[in-house]
Design a protein around this motif. Sequence first.
Motif, PDB file in Angstrom:
ATOM      1  N   THR A   1       0.837  -1.211   0.000  1.00 16.88           N
ATOM      2  CA  THR A   1       0.000   0.000   0.000  1.00 16.88           C
ATOM      3  C   THR A   1       0.872   1.261   0.000  1.00 16.88           C
ATOM      4  OG1 THR A   1      -1.627  -1.221   1.270  1.00 16.88           O
ATOM      5  CG2 THR A   1      -1.928   1.154   1.170  1.00 16.88           C
TER       6      THR A   1
ATOM      7  N   GLU B   1      -5.101  -4.339  -2.486  1.00 17.28           N
ATOM      8  CA  GLU B   1      -6.090  -5.333  -2.066  1.00 17.28           C
ATOM      9  C   GLU B   1      -6.709  -6.012  -3.287  1.00 17.28           C
ATOM     10  OE1 GLU B   1      -5.286  -2.858  -0.197  1.00 17.28           O
ATOM     11  OE2 GLU B   1      -5.459  -3.649   1.820  1.00 17.28           O
TER      12      GLU B   1
ATOM     13  N   ARG C   1      -6.528   4.156   6.667  1.00 15.19           N
ATOM     14  CA  ARG C   1      -5.529   3.081   6.731  1.00 15.19           C
ATOM     15  C   ARG C   1      -5.954   1.972   7.693  1.00 15.19           C
ATOM     16  NH1 ARG C   1      -0.457   3.952   4.377  1.00 15.19           N
ATOM     17  NH2 ARG C   1      -0.441   1.672   4.488  1.00 15.19           N
ATOM     18  N   GLY C   2      -5.656   0.771   7.338  1.00 13.26           N
ATOM     19  CA  GLY C   2      -6.067  -0.365   8.165  1.00 13.26           C
ATOM     20  C   GLY C   2      -7.517  -0.754   7.926  1.00 13.26           C
TER      21      GLY C   2
ATOM     22  N   SER D   1      -9.192  -2.604   5.908  1.00 10.53           N
ATOM     23  CA  SER D   1      -9.695  -3.928   5.532  1.00 10.53           C
ATOM     24  C   SER D   1     -10.462  -4.564   6.690  1.00 10.53           C
ATOM     25  CB  SER D   1      -8.541  -4.855   5.128  1.00 10.53           C
ATOM     26  OG  SER D   1      -7.900  -4.341   4.003  1.00 10.53           O
TER      27      SER D   1
HETATM   28  N1  ASP Z   1      -3.614  -2.086   3.020  1.00 10.54           N
HETATM   29  C1  ASP Z   1      -4.239  -1.025   3.747  1.00 10.54           C
HETATM   30  C2  ASP Z   1      -3.250  -0.375   4.694  1.00 10.54           C
HETATM   31  O1  ASP Z   1      -2.073  -0.698   4.673  1.00 10.54           O
HETATM   32  C3  ASP Z   1      -5.480  -1.454   4.448  1.00 10.54           C
HETATM   33  C4  ASP Z   1      -5.322  -2.626   5.396  1.00 10.54           C
HETATM   34  O2  ASP Z   1      -4.312  -3.306   5.405  1.00 10.54           O
HETATM   35  O3  ASP Z   1      -6.241  -2.848   6.171  1.00 10.54           O
HETATM   36  O4  ASP Z   1      -3.626   0.485   5.439  1.00 10.54           O
END
Ligand code: ASP
Length: 439
Positions: free
Chosen positions: A50, A115, A183-184, A186
């Motif tokens: 990402t 993703e 971010r984060g 998922s």
């Molecule tokens: N790939 C994205 C991130 O690094 C979302 C995730 O991993 O949840 O933030």
Amino acid sequence: MKKVVKFGGSSLASAEQFQKVADIIHAQEERRYVIPSAPGKRFDGDSKVTDMLYGCYHLAEAGEDFEKELAEIRERYQEIIDGLGLQISLDGEFDIITKSFREKAGENYAASRGEYLNGIVMAAYLGYEFVDAAQVVRFKDSGEFDAELTNQILGERLSGLSQAVIPGFYGAYGDGRVKTFSRGGSDITGSIVARAVKADIYENWTDVSGFLIADPRIIENPEAIETITYRELRELSYMGAGVLHEDAIFPVRREGIPINIRNTNKPEDEGTWIVESTCQKSKYVITGIAGKKGFCSVNIEKAMMNSEIGFGRKVLQAFEDSGISFEHVPSGIDTMTIFVHQDEFIDKEQKVVSAIHRLADPDSVDIEADLALIAVVGRGMKSTRGTAGRIFSALAHANVNVKMIDQGSSELNIIIGVADEDFEAAIASIYDIFVVAQL
Ligand code: ASP
């Protein structure tokens, strides 16, 4: 029985990790809907895909050459495809991505490809159907996530599929433009899918065996929390305990679906259960301890403050006018203290102090910097006498001076203010008295 399983970036960073993930999925038939993140770090110092995508797109946006950076991303996927012995090719996908980057399709689109591509690889490896999140996760024109429309579209789409891979982190506006969560994010997609298919359990697989009672950077090998309620989790996340995206709780909470945090590298561990409510007693009186440094307190004194109607409002107005949000407001008879984030406050402090004088006419205003706040959280505190007493005697033994105490009326947490330099010692002493001493 239906389970939605989400795997984080470190669980999908290499072919070897993909194999572990497939073993986990195949071990139980109920693991039917899979949400992958983008490949994360393979080792310390490695890059997340990402982040590489963001970097690559910024070059494209600035009109610079981005071929080399995109080739590195492509290699990451090729390494996984080859390692798994898959016969698929992402050439066509990378042609579209290159073209879209040149046409400046936007940062959200760029980041979402991590993703998206991982979803294609995962679906091919598992032999599951791939469902592009852009077609089933919807955002309103305002940028807000459209929970109801998504629930309807996603529910309909997945009702015809007994197994599917739905990439995490993104969705789209009604006109098809891609939009990502923060971010984060998922974790949020996993929760949304769990709600849409009315899953029995939402399993969130990561690289730790659940939420730990305390931060492992402070306590060596802390125990994992077995069961935590959504509300307790909210308190701990707010204080910085981060394993799950904060917003991931809301979709499953509406359906009362439990979340089970699990470790891809140690699938035998039970992990942490996050539930709405439970009659299961937590193993210890406290469920967890978390905290943050970097606060300062603004202490305001005024004789007879207790009888002055509107005093608190005027003081808070001074903060509001400068666009500063406050964290805690403990008060005494003639004193009122406002805790704020130091980095937000520092540039505006004199403006706020003069506004307090102008609006509330106090006797004195005194600022104290470099403070930490610690939250001791536990549903067990309500029914146990002496918890506060034990916390404060532990802190006294550790020679920690307590600057502030705040117990919410829910009796779910006690918040303690200490000097930044006492932060680690304070957490260690509380962990010792409630966990180590009980072992
Ligand atoms: N790939 C994205 C991130 O690094 C979302 C995730 O991993 O949840 O933030």
